[in-house]
Each structure stands twice: as C-alpha cells, then as structure tokens.
Design an enzyme around this catalytic site. Sequence first.
Site, mmCIF file in Angstrom:
data_model
loop_
_atom_site.group_PDB
_atom_site.id
_atom_site.type_symbol
_atom_site.label_atom_id
_atom_site.label_comp_id
_atom_site.label_asym_id
_atom_site.label_seq_id
_atom_site.Cartn_x
_atom_site.Cartn_y
_atom_site.Cartn_z
ATOM 1 N N GLY A 112 -16.503 75.515 -15.677
ATOM 2 C CA GLY A 112 -16.013 74.878 -14.442
ATOM 3 C C GLY A 112 -15.915 73.369 -14.605
ATOM 4 N N SER A 113 -15.814 72.885 -15.844
ATOM 5 C CA SER A 113 -15.848 71.439 -16.090
ATOM 6 C C SER A 113 -14.667 70.699 -15.452
ATOM 7 C CB SER A 113 -15.842 71.206 -17.607
ATOM 8 O OG SER A 113 -15.445 69.894 -17.907
#
Length: 368
Positions: free
Chosen positions: A82-83
């Site tokens: 989910g960066s």
Amino acid sequence: MKREHHLSPFLRNPPARLDLATLPTPVERAPWLDAPGAAVYVKRDDQTSRLYGGGKVRKLEWLLANPPYDDRRPIVSVGGIGSHHLVALALHLQAQGRELHAWVFDQVPTAHTLKDLALLLSTGAKLWAVPTRPALPLAWLAYRTWARPAQPGVYMPPGGTTGLGSLGFVEAGLELAQQVKEGALPAPQALYVTGGTCGSCCGLALGLALAGLPVRIRVVSALERLYLGTYLLKRTLNQVFAALVRAGLRPELAALGPAGLLARAGVTWSIDHSQVGSGYAVPTAAGEEAVALAAGGGLALETTYTGKCLAALRSDLAAGAVSGPVLFWDTHGANDLRPHILPGWEARVPVALRRRLIRAGAALPAAT
Ligand SMILES: Cc1ncc(COP(=O)(O)O)c(C=O)c1O
C-alpha cells in the site's frame, strides 16, 4: 510558467527540478482540533498535485529531473503493497511513458492498502512480492537472478529519500517560512509531521533552519524503534545537508554543519513512537479515530502515517503538552484516484501474494 526556486538564494548551483507540483500548498486553520491555549493549523500537502498529491511529489520533482533517474530506464523501488511512494512514482512514471519495478512486502489489507495495490498494478508496474520486510533481500535476489526483468531498473531508495529528493522538503520548509512572513499563519511553536524514511522531516528541519524560523519539530514515527530512531534521523539529516553542500550551499552556512544550522535557528526535533501500536501499517484505534475526526474537518487521512500523526497531536493537546500556534503537516495525497484503477486488476496480483491477502481477509477472487 516556471515556479520560483526558494532555494536559489542559498545555492550556487541549484539542481534541476521538474514542475510537477502546484505550490505553495495552502495553510488552513483547523479550529476543530484546538485545545485550551493551542490553535491548530494544517499544511495542505494533500493538494500538491492534480495527478497525485501528498509529500511524495515534492521529492519526485528533484529526483526525476536529475541522474540517475532522468533517462528512459525503468526505476526499481521498495515499499509495502500500500506504499504511497510506489503509487506516486508509478503514476508520475506512467505520465512519462516509463515503467516501475517494485519490491513489495505485505501489509494489513485494509480498503486503503488494496486501493493502492490496485493503482500500482493498473499503472502497469511490475511487482516482486515477499511476505515480510526482513524477506526483501529475496525479492532483490529474484529480481537479479531467476525472475529478472528484460531491462533492469535503476534503484531508488524507499520513500524516495535521498539527499537530492529531500531538497523538496527543504523547499517546503522555506515555503512555510514565506507563508509565515506573508501572514498566512503565525510562526508555529510546534510542527507535527509523520516519519517513515525521514526525508520529509529532515528536509523540513533544514528548510526551516535556512529560513531562520525557530520551531519544535515532532516526528511522529510510523515505524517501530528498530527502524526509526535518532541514528536514522541524524544520518538522513547529514545526507540532505550533503546534497545542499554539493549544490553549492553558501560557505558560511556550509561551515555550520547540519546540527549547527539547526541550533543557530532554534529548530529542534524529537521522535514520538507512542502511536506505532503493534507495528508499521497496522491500524490503531487512536489512528482510526483521528482519521474519522479529520474526515469531518475535510481532510482525507489514512491509518499508516497521517492518522497516527494526528493521533499523537491530539494526545499532546489533550495532555496540555503543546500550546500556541501548532502546525499539522498533512502529507497524504487525497486525490480521488479511482478512475486510474483498471477493471480486472486483481488478475495481476502475483498468485502467492493473492493467496496471502485472501488468508488475511481481503475480498479478492481466488487465484486459479
Ligand atoms: C502519507 C505519507 N506521509 C509521510 C510519509 C513518510 O515520509 P518520509 O518517508 O519522508 O518520512 C509517507 C511515506 O511513505 C507517506 O506515505
């Protein structure tokens, strides 16, 4: 029109910079956060870009304009599934017709994490996925040996934190000081900003120091003590300072060194680990509460970084540990990116990762 370079008066050879961001970002009062004796302001870095906002684009303006990232080669970088860094990089590279390769590790599959993963895959980014952060060397090995891409990417450190990239946040510090000068806000006594790889907070500290704006910076860590501590902060501060020196920082400022520059201006920093909870990217009740409260105030925060940062500020306000004008730096890009998500993105999730996400509760179609 080319934007004014806040750093120009300090540097003999300012590096190239792309105009990817719409700056300055506004500063707003947030009376819904006030406590007795404290007036809260928000720096709206959620509004840095119409493509993808947040703090990341400030770093990309410098990174993508200079070697080794300014040619047509793919870039390879690292982050959780989910960066925000990977999403920002993927979208800005896609706009340049370039490719992202990503070494990713699992995160709790919240709706937000899965949306970021969907975005990443929708841009055409290629993933080398491992279950945990300590297993990242395996992704590296696969990338170098048995699952090698046709054209290897040039490596960009996590979070886009290099000395050069963090000049974006040195400029952000100077931008804030200019806003104080123009009366957009009173000089803040304290500034709350989240910390991951620390390029943002270290850049800000040096920018505020160059501007001569004394402020107490509270770095609210998203990471466990093992990954973010005084050592990382000092090392990053040195890296950013070295980038300033390479760009021709005025000799009388260069002679002070990073600690001397901060001390001269009265800029101080401290790290707050109180909101990490059970680990990086694991949502906490206080973080979720802060995200919900912020939504009512018109801010779209998330539970990995900015929600935990606001939770720390709220806790300090409630304890009377902070007073006067206080600034909360919102680093999270809040654009509605759903139109970028392609139908059928789930089919591009690597099979082993998809299995793990389903086991962790993600509503994804089973791998065939
Ligand atoms: C929304 C958000 N804010 C802040 C950070 C942390 O910035 P830095 O890595 O420069 O400390 C991140 C890191 O990825 C992020 O996604």
